[in-house]
Design an enzyme around this catalytic site. Structure first.
Site, PDB file in Angstrom:
ATOM      1  N   SER A  90       0.833  -1.199   0.000  1.00 44.09           N
ATOM      2  CA  SER A  90       0.000   0.000   0.000  1.00 44.09           C
ATOM      3  C   SER A  90       0.866   1.246   0.000  1.00 44.09           C
ATOM      4  O   SER A  90       2.041   1.206   0.353  1.00 44.09           O
ATOM      5  CB  SER A  90      -0.918   0.062   1.234  1.00 44.09           C
ATOM      6  OG  SER A  90      -1.640  -1.121   1.406  1.00 44.09           O
ATOM      7  N   ASP A 149       5.276  -8.095  12.875  1.00 46.09           N
ATOM      8  CA  ASP A 149       5.462  -9.533  13.055  1.00 46.09           C
ATOM      9  C   ASP A 149       4.556  -9.995  14.184  1.00 46.09           C
ATOM     10  O   ASP A 149       4.886  -9.863  15.357  1.00 46.09           O
ATOM     11  CB  ASP A 149       6.927  -9.841  13.373  1.00 46.09           C
ATOM     12  CG  ASP A 149       7.179 -11.336  13.508  1.00 46.09           C
ATOM     13  OD1 ASP A 149       6.238 -12.120  13.293  1.00 46.09           O
ATOM     14  OD2 ASP A 149       8.313 -11.719  13.839  1.00 46.09           O
ATOM     15  N   ASP A 179       4.574 -16.456  15.069  1.00 48.94           N
ATOM     16  CA  ASP A 179       5.832 -17.195  15.140  1.00 48.94           C
ATOM     17  C   ASP A 179       5.566 -18.680  14.995  1.00 48.94           C
ATOM     18  O   ASP A 179       4.506 -19.179  15.408  1.00 48.94           O
ATOM     19  CB  ASP A 179       6.550 -16.931  16.463  1.00 48.94           C
ATOM     20  CG  ASP A 179       7.227 -15.575  16.483  1.00 48.94           C
ATOM     21  OD1 ASP A 179       8.075 -15.329  15.605  1.00 48.94           O
ATOM     22  OD2 ASP A 179       6.879 -14.757  17.354  1.00 48.94           O
TER      23      ASP A 179
END
Length: 707
Positions: A197, A269, A272
């Site tokens: 974006s 993030d 995991d």
């Protein structure tokens, strides 16, 4: 007459305290009566404009949600039902073997069960809104069964939990963690290359009009669950215009008379993979052996003859999350943020109702959206960039350390909490007067820098390369001290290649010094090229082919440097090698198209059902702000499949000024005139006007529906 006036005055004067409540009550009743007649409609209606955009006027909130469900079905019924079928984890049961992997993913992640608990966790008012949206979907299907493909009708009726399952699948299990990034080896990819974006917020100090401006520009695939739907929602307490992903019942990118926001995919993030050491039917954790929680599910798979085949799916959970792979005595478990946060849809709804920055941040502080940068501007002149998301509080390490597979045998690596709002990188009203994000880390949102990465945990966001697209974004803003609305739209459509500006001054003289005849001929074309990827640009195809032959970033003489983020990387490490690559590129272009200076739009195309148009724009890796990604076609050309998907340019003047575009049109239903309709505007680098007042809408009215 004079005596009557005096008498009235005397009566009021003599009974002031007794009559004041009556007087104010009468005035209030008149005000409410006039306001109700002026603002609150007696019925709910959808006004469809000539671009197929629904303008929904709800007599109350639930009626607006119900009408929005109806509108989405009218525009996207087949797609919407297919998406909801997948979110149930029953798509293979409905449509066969090709959906089996999708069902395994959805069921292994527990999406249907979690959607049930999320539905119960909604506050009663918003739960009613979800009920109303589902009712609108079903009402349309009941009224128009002939307009819906037979094979997707099996999904009906839609339940409110389907909406939450779909939203969960989109947000948490496509954007936060993409199932395609978990392959057989479960190597962490996490770059989300096709989900990008641009976003700008421009303060009054840098705006030619003295009004804040906002540019919304998500880049997503032009299909499936990534399609945007443009709409206006008006009901008591809200009048918002924007776009949402098909099947989502609220606007995800929007503006109202007072403020607006957009999202970009941030360097977040939120998941995991943990490697588990298997032992005695369980796994080792903190020196002990823990048992898996095991559940067996049955998937139904439709066969070619219409019968169903049952397939067992055993789902194991560790303390980290569901097991996604087992191999050679080890297992990998997946942990994803936000699965205990059921309020994303209501947060978006409340953001669209906010009237100022304080109210907007009150909604943001709930942190129900698992990720996405928020770029904001308002009528008061404020601009803001928030690195939004549920960021795990990790015990150690930097961003890169957590991109690999994490040891799962110790609680030292198991995160259980996320950072509060106050911990997230945030910039409000910077001295520069502008903010940008092109999927770069928050540290480069403006210059001079307003955020110091040293003040944040090293795992919060990476400190690496500012991409050429982001550099191009910042350069356009930084070089113009007074940006008009028209200039903002022009900059949005810029196809200037920052990489070409950075390297041609080295490549062209090197080609003339070291190159053979074909390399020198290529250098001549590159020298006269406009360094853009417009439809008529001659040299862009050749340059793009040359970049494919090069080994970046190793090919740069000067690597990217954090202290010089807007001028590095730069130069050619091995000019002679670069010239050889140019000769190879020239040979390939000449063989494929017969000429080296083939116009960009002859090779790269925009296609829909009945349109085949020359394209402009290219992947952002070349430093182009106008992003398109292409797939090869049978004739040696390329077709746009993702990139610029929704664009909105907004100026917070009085009234608000806005233009927008949904690149592929605002419908996918067969026989709709709006399938691919806006591609022609896209090809011409134009936006369509945004009509928000009833007067403007009715002047461009295609259809009116009253409920």
């Amino acid at each position: 007459m004079h005596q009557c006036k005096n008498y009235a005055f005397r009566v009021v004067k003599g009974n002031t305290f007794r009559l004041l409540p009556l007087i104010f009550g009468f005035i209030f009743a008149l005000f409410v009566g006039f306001s109700s007649r002026a603002i609150l409609p007696k019925s709910t209606e959808i006004l469809w404009d000539t671009y197929g955009i629904p303008h929904i006027y709800g007599k109350d909130t639930q009626s607006a949600f119900q009408a929005f469900g109806w509108a989405q079905m009218q525009s996207h019924a087949n797609l919407l039902l297919r998406l909801y079928g997948q979110a149930r984890g029953r798509a293979a049961e409905y449509w066969g073997e090709k959906y089996l992997e999708s069902d395994r993913w959805v069921q292994r992640m527990g999406i249907p069960e979690r959607a049930q608990s999320w539905y119960k966790a909604q506050n009663p008012a918003f739960r009613n809104n979800l009920d109303a949206f589902a009712a609108g979907l079903n009402a349309y299907a009941k009224a128009h069964p002939d307009l819906i493909d037979d094979e997707v009708e099996v999904v009906l009726p839609i339940e409110p939990v389907d909406i939450l399952a779909h939203g969960q699948r989109v947000l948490h299990f496509t954007f936060v963690v993409n199932p395609e990034s978990i392959n057989d080896n479960v190597e962490k990819i996490g770059e989300n290359n096709s989900k990008a974006s641009n976003g700008w917020a421009i303060a009054p100090s840098r705006s030619a009009s003295g009004k804040a401006m906002l540019l919304a520009n998500p880049h997503l695939p032009w299909s499936n669950l990534f399609l945007w739907y443009e709409a206006q929602l008006t009901a008591p307490g809200i009048d918002a215009y924007g776009a949402t992903l098909v099947g989502i019942p609220v606007l995800a990118i929007a503006f109202n008379d007072n403020l607006g926001w957009t999202h970009t995919v941030n360097t977040h993030d939120g998941w995991d993979t943990y490697e588990l050491q298997l032992a005695d039917g369980g796994y080792r954790f903190d020196g002990k052996i823990r048992a898996f929680q095991t559940e067996e599910k049955t998937l139904q798979v439709k066969q070619d003859n219409g019968t169903l085949r049952a397939e067992s799916l055993v789902v194991q959970h560790s303390i980290h999350g569901p097991v996604v792979a087992q191999k050679q005595g080890k297992a990998l478990a997946l942990r994803v943020v936000g699965l205990d946060s059921p309020g994303a849809l209501q947060q978006w709804w409340d953001m669209a109702q906010a009237k100022n920055l304080t109210q907007f941040e009150t909604a943001l502080k709930r942190l129900q959206l698992p990720m996405f940068t928020v770029m904001y501007a308002d009528r008061d002149g404020h601009i803001m960039h928030l690195f939004n998301g549920q960021v795990p509080i990790r015990s150690q390490g930097n961003f890169e350390d957590w991109e690999g597979i994490i040891p799962g045998n110790t609680s030292q690596t198991l995160w259980t909490k996320t950072h509060p709002y106050r911990d997230l990188p945030r910039v409000v009203d910077p001295a520069s007067g502008w903010l940008q994000n092109a999927n770069d880390p928050p540290w480069t949102t403006t210059f001079p820098r307003a955020l110091n990465p040293d003040k944040y945990p090293p795992y919060m966001a990476p400190r690496g390369l500012m991409s050429f697209r982001a550099q191009r974004s910042a350069k356009m803003l930084n070089e113009d001290e007074s940006i008009s609305f028209e200039e903002m739209v022009k900059y949005k459509h810029s196809t200037r290649m920052e990489l070409a500006d950075r390297l041609l001054d080295d490549l062209i003289p090197a080609a003339r010094k070291f190159g053979d005849e074909s390399a020198r001929r290529a250098a001549d074309i590159l020298e006269t090229w406009d360094r853009q990827a417009n439809a008529d640009s001659q040299g862009a195809v050749l340059f793009a082919q040359w970049t494919d032959e090069m080994d970046f970033p190793e090919a740069f003489a000067i690597p990217w440097k954090e202290e010089a983020p807007q001028t590095t990387p730069d130069g050619l490490a091995d000019p002679q090698k670069a010239v050889k690559a140019l000769a190879i590129a020239a040979a390939k272009v000449d063989k494929a198209y017969g000429v080296l200076d083939v116009p960009w739009g002859d090779v790269f195309r925009l296609k829909s059902v009945d349109r085949d148009l020359p394209a402009n724009g290219d992947p952002g890796k070349l430093g182009i702000f106008r992003v398109l990604n292409f797939a090869p076609t049978a004739n040696g050309r390329f077709q746009a499949i993702e990139g610029d998907s929704y664009i909105a340019a907004i100026e917070f003047s009085n009234p608000v000024r806005a233009m927008a575009l949904t690149s592929y049109g605002n419908a996918t239903q067969p026989n709709s005139p709006h399938v691919g309709e806006q591609l022609q505007l896209f090809a011409r680098k134009e936006l369509h006007p945004v009509w928000r007042s009833r007067q403007d809408i009715t002047a461009h009215l295609e259809q009116r529906q009253v409920f």
